[in-house]
Design a protein around this motif. Sequence first.
Motif, PDB file in Angstrom:
ATOM      1  N   ASP A 131      94.253  67.645 114.915  1.00 38.48           N
ATOM      2  CA  ASP A 131      94.499  67.542 113.485  1.00 38.48           C
ATOM      3  C   ASP A 131      94.406  68.943 112.893  1.00 38.48           C
ATOM      4  O   ASP A 131      93.902  69.854 113.526  1.00 38.48           O
ATOM      5  N   GLN A 178      94.168  51.779 102.496  1.00 31.42           N
ATOM      6  CA  GLN A 178      93.700  53.045 103.069  1.00 31.42           C
ATOM      7  C   GLN A 178      93.580  54.065 101.953  1.00 31.42           C
ATOM      8  O   GLN A 178      94.475  54.167 101.110  1.00 31.42           O
ATOM      9  N   ALA A 180      92.381  58.214 100.805  1.00 29.50           N
ATOM     10  CA  ALA A 180      92.019  59.582 101.188  1.00 29.50           C
ATOM     11  C   ALA A 180      92.104  60.436  99.935  1.00 29.50           C
ATOM     12  O   ALA A 180      92.741  60.046  98.949  1.00 29.50           O
ATOM     13  N   ASP A 185      90.030  65.484 102.345  1.00 33.30           N
ATOM     14  CA  ASP A 185      90.186  64.876 103.672  1.00 33.30           C
ATOM     15  C   ASP A 185      91.226  65.624 104.503  1.00 33.30           C
ATOM     16  O   ASP A 185      91.216  65.572 105.724  1.00 33.30           O
ATOM     17  N   PHE A 186      92.141  66.267 103.828  1.00 33.64           N
ATOM     18  CA  PHE A 186      93.107  67.143 104.498  1.00 33.64           C
ATOM     19  C   PHE A 186      93.568  68.157 103.460  1.00 33.64           C
ATOM     20  O   PHE A 186      93.463  67.912 102.260  1.00 33.64           O
ATOM     21  N   LYS A 224      96.090  59.688 108.863  1.00 39.56           N
ATOM     22  CA  LYS A 224      95.953  60.853 107.982  1.00 39.56           C
ATOM     23  C   LYS A 224      97.317  61.516 107.754  1.00 39.56           C
ATOM     24  O   LYS A 224      97.616  62.003 106.665  1.00 39.56           O
ATOM     25  N   SER A 225      98.131  61.508 108.779  1.00 42.78           N
ATOM     26  CA  SER A 225      99.487  62.061 108.619  1.00 42.78           C
ATOM     27  C   SER A 225     100.289  61.249 107.612  1.00 42.78           C
ATOM     28  O   SER A 225     101.134  61.796 106.896  1.00 42.78           O
ATOM     29  N   PHE A 227      99.228  59.981 104.863  1.00 41.81           N
ATOM     30  CA  PHE A 227      98.934  60.507 103.521  1.00 41.81           C
ATOM     31  C   PHE A 227      99.726  61.792 103.261  1.00 41.81           C
ATOM     32  O   PHE A 227     100.264  61.984 102.180  1.00 41.81           O
ATOM     33  N   ARG A 228      99.779  62.646 104.253  1.00 39.57           N
ATOM     34  CA  ARG A 228     100.542  63.896 104.081  1.00 39.57           C
ATOM     35  C   ARG A 228     102.019  63.568 103.824  1.00 39.57           C
ATOM     36  O   ARG A 228     102.656  64.117 102.931  1.00 39.57           O
TER      37      ARG A 228
END
Length: 296
Positions: A131, A178, A180, A185-186, A224-225, A227-228
């Motif tokens: 990550d 979900q 974030a 978080d990122f 997590k990707s 969200f990006r």
Amino acid sequence: MSPSSYRGRLAPSPTGHLHLGHARTFWMAQERARAAGGTLILRNEDLDATRFRLDFVDTMLEDLRWLGLTWSEGPDVGGPHAPYNQSARRAHYRAALEKLRAAGQIFPCTRSRRDVLDAIGAPHEGAGADDEPVYPREFRPPPGAPLPPLGDTIAVNWRFRVPDDKPLMFADGRFGEQRAVAGRDFGDFLVWRKDDVPSYQLACMVDDAEMEITEVVRGADLIKSTFRQLLLYRALGRTPPQFYHCPLMNDDKGERLAKRHDALSLRTLRAQGVTPAEIVAGFAAGSPEEFGIGNL
Ligand code: GLU
């Protein structure tokens, strides 16, 4: 079943032999497309020339076919959104990058991964190896600072400026709500690399949008990707698809299946005489709820 507007995709990277964990995710993607009476496409994610080899592509497609997966659009069968090899789609990613630059949503970054890890006090090895570490805000150029041109050949990393402390949410088809927080978080993530290769985040988002995917089925390691990518959809004014993340498969020691588990590669299982029907029966033995399709 009547044709529906559901469009799903298999998006394998030809980085080695497919293992059972990948196969299960792809099988779930196919089951969900079937249950919806929809279309399944195959996109070959072959952008990262340092991680894939051309001979892996044929092996990968053959493994997927051996398992009984079928797709109606793909690099081997064509289709309305050709090409289906990411390495042949650079112009699409470049156009998206130019839009992001024109909107001031990206910035060039000359910091190394080591600089980033030092700034956040993170160990250099191990932690978050798969990550991106959270990019320090003090490394960013000020908002509105003039951006240099992209140039014909990109020789610097370009990052997406995430909205600071912005809470994000999406409803996952398998795991429910979900959440974030962008910037915590990122952080500012790569959209283009200094070796002139688009990032996975940008390429995946552009392709899912242009290939009119309505539901993305993939492993839970990519939450997590998601969200990006949702931030990229917003920045580029595109409507995101639905997302369904599959639980990851562990081996009998509770470790995540990875390519080093060669014993569980489809190739090895096949050489040992295991049949596709046996493999699929193992997948199907999971509860229908787990697969979210109700009628297995
Ligand atoms: N190509 C990625 C992989 O094989 C999957 C990306 C995705 O499904 O979004 O891990």
